[in-house]
Design an enzyme around this catalytic site. Structure first.
Site, mmCIF file in Angstrom:
data_model
loop_
_atom_site.group_PDB
_atom_site.id
_atom_site.type_symbol
_atom_site.label_atom_id
_atom_site.label_comp_id
_atom_site.label_asym_id
_atom_site.label_seq_id
_atom_site.Cartn_x
_atom_site.Cartn_y
_atom_site.Cartn_z
ATOM 1 N N PHE A 1 1.037 -1.248 0.218
ATOM 2 C CA PHE A 1 -0.055 0.107 0.191
ATOM 3 C C PHE A 1 0.836 1.156 0.024
ATOM 4 O O PHE A 1 1.727 1.374 0.766
ATOM 5 C CB PHE A 1 -1.054 0.130 1.187
ATOM 6 N N ASP B 1 9.322 2.440 1.812
ATOM 7 C CA ASP B 1 8.105 3.151 2.192
ATOM 8 C C ASP B 1 7.996 2.656 3.584
ATOM 9 O O ASP B 1 7.404 1.621 3.916
ATOM 10 C CB ASP B 1 6.771 2.509 1.360
ATOM 11 N N LYS C 1 2.780 8.906 8.660
ATOM 12 C CA LYS C 1 2.014 8.924 9.714
ATOM 13 C C LYS C 1 2.465 9.192 11.099
ATOM 14 O O LYS C 1 1.764 10.129 11.477
ATOM 15 C CB LYS C 1 1.499 7.369 9.628
HETATM 16 C C1 LIG Z 1 -0.737 4.999 4.937
HETATM 17 C C2 LIG Z 1 0.070 4.724 4.104
HETATM 18 C C3 LIG Z 1 0.521 5.563 2.980
HETATM 19 C C4 LIG Z 1 -0.504 6.421 2.491
HETATM 20 O O1 LIG Z 1 -0.413 7.560 3.297
HETATM 21 P P1 LIG Z 1 -1.683 8.804 3.322
HETATM 22 O O2 LIG Z 1 -0.959 9.885 4.208
HETATM 23 O O3 LIG Z 1 -2.944 8.057 3.654
HETATM 24 O O4 LIG Z 1 -1.535 9.292 2.021
HETATM 25 C C5 LIG Z 1 1.444 4.987 2.108
HETATM 26 N N1 LIG Z 1 2.344 4.096 2.497
HETATM 27 C C6 LIG Z 1 2.237 3.288 3.540
HETATM 28 C C7 LIG Z 1 3.188 2.266 3.887
HETATM 29 C C8 LIG Z 1 0.952 3.639 4.363
HETATM 30 O O5 LIG Z 1 0.948 2.793 5.453
#
Ligand SMILES: *Cc1c(COP(=O)(O)O)cnc(C)c1O
Length: 397
Positions: free
Chosen positions: A134, A219, A248
């Site tokens: 994700f 990420d 986050k």
């Molecule tokens: C939540 C998340 C995102 C996206 O972050 P947003 O602030 O919702 O755009 C991207 N990568 C990972 C691994 C995430 O958990």
């Protein structure tokens, strides 16, 4: 009009919400509009790393909001460079760019990888990503996200992403061509169901990227800032990325994102990228307060200890409840997987008991409490979860 009706009338119906209106939070607890207290084991999806309304965050935001909220990046501001310096001093990265969200941070990292491909790899532009990953909700990040449910509604998607099996070095090797510029992975997959890489996988990917001159982009939007028991999850896998995305948990609830890179990978030139809001004094003051607190109080090792406690408790529950198929996690990113689609039901039963958990998938709940949870909170959460599982079990019978 109550909020449920109001939402129906005025808000785009994209969210499946818990049937609760939250009005206040403090530490590991939140309260609804009827005054009921909940132990929050979701923490705004791994965002409220220090819990709700932490004094250090309040102090920093309060001070900054009265001094200077926003300037744009046409000017120098101290909070931005203070947070950048702190991130560089505590990671393997050497340069920072601030955005406003996770998707924007990862997309910035992909833009950096494309510059890398143009400058160093004869115009290579493809980024290999993993199934079950994700990376956010922008069109490009939906293409990067290896999950059909996020992609199908928006086809045709931007090109330049190849989704391959996670945890499979051969899949990455097979997908690599002379068009490949980078591999983009979550060290532990969060939204995909808390999927932990096998031993050696990330090291193998690192070695492959080195061999081919590809950038390894991690990420760490969800895993970073102590969540997995180290400041960054990569530390536990004996590797360092070339580029890393954060968001986050970085600013304790104030929107922020960050792209970080080594000197070698930092190939943006003036004008190559930018943002209006990203890196503004308010968000960065909050980020500095959170990161300082996390580092000075060794919150990552606390998260590791609390994670072990939580996982031990979940493992006990797995022995008691036959419908639990698996429990797994790293630090305070934990999941309980069921052998049937009861996650929403379990989450609602927990909610009734005063415990907030996240039904991430039909058959899986995720537990992502604030990093400052204490053993007593873990014990209480396990007690409430056990009670809810008993009820779920009775409902099934
Ligand atoms: C939540 C998340 C995102 C996206 O972050 P947003 O602030 O919702 O755009 C991207 N990568 C990972 C691994 C995430 O958990």
């Amino acid at each position: 009009m109550n909020l449920v009706e109001s939402e129906k009338k005025y808000y785009m119906p994209v969210y499946e919400r818990m049937p609760v209106t939250l009005v206040r939070g403090k530490g590991v607890n939140v309260w609804d509009d009827a005054g009921k207290r909940y132990l929050d084991f979701v923490s705004g999806i791994a965002v409220n790393s220090l819990g709700h309304c932490h004094p250090a965050v309040i102090r920093a935001v309060n001070k900054q909001v009265r001094t200077l909220i926003h300037t744009s990046n046409l000017f120098y501001t101290a909070p931005q460079l203070e947070l950048a310096e702190l991130l560089v001093n505590h990671s393997a990265m050497k340069k920072v760019f601030f955005a406003n969200s996770g998707a924007e941070a990862v997309e910035g990292a992909v833009k950096l990888a494309r510059r890398w491909g143009k400058l160093k790899l004869g115009g290579a532009y493809e980024v290999i990503t993993a199934n079950g990953s994700f990376h956010g909700r922008t069109l490009a990040m939906v293409a990067a996200t290896g999950q059909p449910k996020f992609q199908k509604p928006y086809e045709p998607l931007p090109s330049g992403f190849v989704n391959v099996a996670y945890n499979d070095i051969d899949a990455i090797k097979k997908a690599t061509t002379d068009k490949t510029c980078a591999v983009l992975l979550e060290p532990v997959q969060g939204e995909g169901g808390v999927n932990i890489p096998g031993p050696g996988y990330l090291k193998q990917v690192r070695a492959w990227c080195d061999q081919k001159g590809l950038l390894l982009v991690l990420d760490e939007v969800q895993t970073g800032i102590g969540r997995c028991g180290t400041l960054f999850a990569y530390e536990q896998y004996g590797i360092e990325p070339d580029v890393m995305a954060l968001a986050k948990g970085l600013a304790g609830g104030i929107p922020i994102g960050a792209v970080l890179a080594t000197d070698k990978a930092s190939v943006f030139a003036r004008g190559d990228h930018g943002t209006t809001f990203g890196g503004n004094p308010l968000a960065c003051a909050a980020g500095t307060a959170v990161l300082r607190y996390v580092i000075e109080n060794d919150i990552p090792s606390h998260a590791k200890d609390m994670g072990e406690l939580l996982l031990a408790g979940l493992t006990k529950l797995k022995k008691e409840f036959k419908f639990i198929k698996d429990v797994r996690g790293k630090g305070l990113l934990q999941a309980v997987e069921f052998d049937q689609d009861i996650a929403r039901g379990v989450a609602l039963l927990c909610l009734e008991q005063g415990l907030i958990v996240n039904n991430l998938k039909p058959d899986l709940i995720r537990l992502i409490p604030p990093l400052v949870v204490q053993p007593a909170d873990i014990a209480k959460a396990l007690r409430l979860l056990k009670y809810s599982l008993k009820q779920a079990s009775a409902n099934l019978a």
